[in-house]
Design an enzyme around this catalytic site. Structure first.
Site, PDB file in Angstrom:
ATOM      1  N   CYS A  17       0.835  -1.206   0.000  1.00  0.00           N
ATOM      2  CA  CYS A  17       0.000   0.000   0.000  1.00  0.00           C
ATOM      3  C   CYS A  17       0.866   1.251   0.000  1.00  0.00           C
ATOM      4  CB  CYS A  17      -0.894   0.012   1.245  1.00  0.00           C
ATOM      5  SG  CYS A  17      -1.758   1.549   1.539  1.00  0.00           S
ATOM      6  N   PRO A  18       0.627   2.275  -0.787  1.00  0.00           N
ATOM      7  CA  PRO A  18      -0.418   2.398  -1.807  1.00  0.00           C
ATOM      8  C   PRO A  18       0.098   2.062  -3.209  1.00  0.00           C
ATOM      9  CG  PRO A  18       0.540   4.546  -1.409  1.00  0.00           C
ATOM     10  CD  PRO A  18       1.385   3.540  -0.660  1.00  0.00           C
TER      11      PRO A  18
END
Lengths: 80, 137
Positions: A17-18
Site C-alpha cells: 500500500c499504496p
C-alpha cells in the site's frame, strides 16, 4: 471472467500500500481515452482504495474479480 | 472535504516517516494539494542519502530494527522516500524545510534530498496550509 478487451494489464501483486493504486494512476496517465486497464493487487486496502480513486478521478470501474492466490483484478476504463 | 492536506512532520523515526509518506501519497492520489513542513527529526531524516540511512525505530520497537528491515524487505514495503517521490509524481505535493531547524543543525539546502523544495519559516507554512486539513506527525 470479463469479456471487455483489456488494453493493458498491470500486475501489482506483492506491491505494498499504496503501490497498486500508484501503478494504476501512473499507467492511466499515459493511456489513451477509452483504454481499459486491469490492475492486479494483493493489497487488502486496494479493495476500497482503487474504487474510491476511480470514482474521485471520474473514470469508470468496469468490474472487479477475484483471482487465484487472494488477489483482485480491477478493470478500469479511462474516460477522459 | 478539504481540498488540501498539510502535514507537520516532526518525527524522524522510520515508522512515522512511513505513515507520513503513505498519507501524502494517498492524499495526492485523491487529488488533494499536499504541503509538508519538515522540522526537527523530520527534517533531519531528509538529509541527502536518506534512502541508505539506517532505520530508526521508536522506543516501543527498540532493538527491532533488523527484524523490521527484514519484514519490510520480505513484504516489499517501499522506502518512505519513494512514497514521497511517487506522491509528487502523481499529484501536487510540496515539501518545505523549517528554517530554524536548518540553522540549528547547520544544514544547507544542498545537504537535503532534492525533493525538498525550499527553506521557509513557520509563517510561510501557516500561509500555505490555510484551509487545509492539518496533521502533526
Amino acid at each position: 471472467m470479463t469479456t471487455v478487451p483489456i488494453t493493458q494489464e498491470i500486475d501489482a501483486r506483492g506491491s505494498f500500500c499504496p503501490g497498486p493504486l500508484m501503478e494504476l494512476i501512473r499507467t492511466i496517465k499515459s493511456a489513451q481515452v477509452g483504454d481499459v486497464l486491469a490492475v492486479l493487487s494483493s493489497d487488502p486496502g486496494s479493495a476500497k482504495d482503487i474504487p474510491a480513486w476511480v470514482a474521485k478521478a471520474n473514470h469508470e470501474l468496469v468490474g472487479l474479480e477475484e483471482v487465484e492466490g487472494g488477489a483482485t483484478r480491477f478493470i478500469v476504463r479511462k474516460t477522459h | 472535504m478539504s481540498e488540501k492536506l498539510a502535514m507537520i512532520l516532526e518525527s524522524g523515526t522510520t515508522d512515522k516517516l512511513m505513515a507520513a509518506s503513505i498519507l501524502a501519497a494517498g492524499a495526492a492520489a485523491m487529488g488533494k494539494e499536499v504541503t509538508v513542513f519538515l522540522t526537527f527529526g523530520g527534517l533531519n531524516a531528509f538529509r541527502k542519502g536518506a534512502e541508505n540511512a539506517p532505520m530508526v525505530m521508536p522506543d516501543e520497537f527498540a532493538g527491532m530494527e533488523a527484524q523490521m528491515a527484514q519484514i519490510m524487505q520480505a513484504k516489499q514495503v517501499p522506502h518512505w522516500l519513494k512514497n514521497f517521490k511517487d506522491a509528487k509524481e502523481i499529484g501536487e505535493v510540496h515539501l518545505y524545510a523549517c528554517g530554524a531547524t536548518m540553522d540549528m543543525f547547520d544544514l544547507k539546502k544542498e545537504d537535503l534530498e532534492p525533493l525538498v523544495e525550499e527553506v521557509v519559516g513557520v509563517a510561510t507554512f501557516i500561509q500555505k496550509s490555510e484551509g487545509a486539513q492539518t496533521v502533526f506527525i
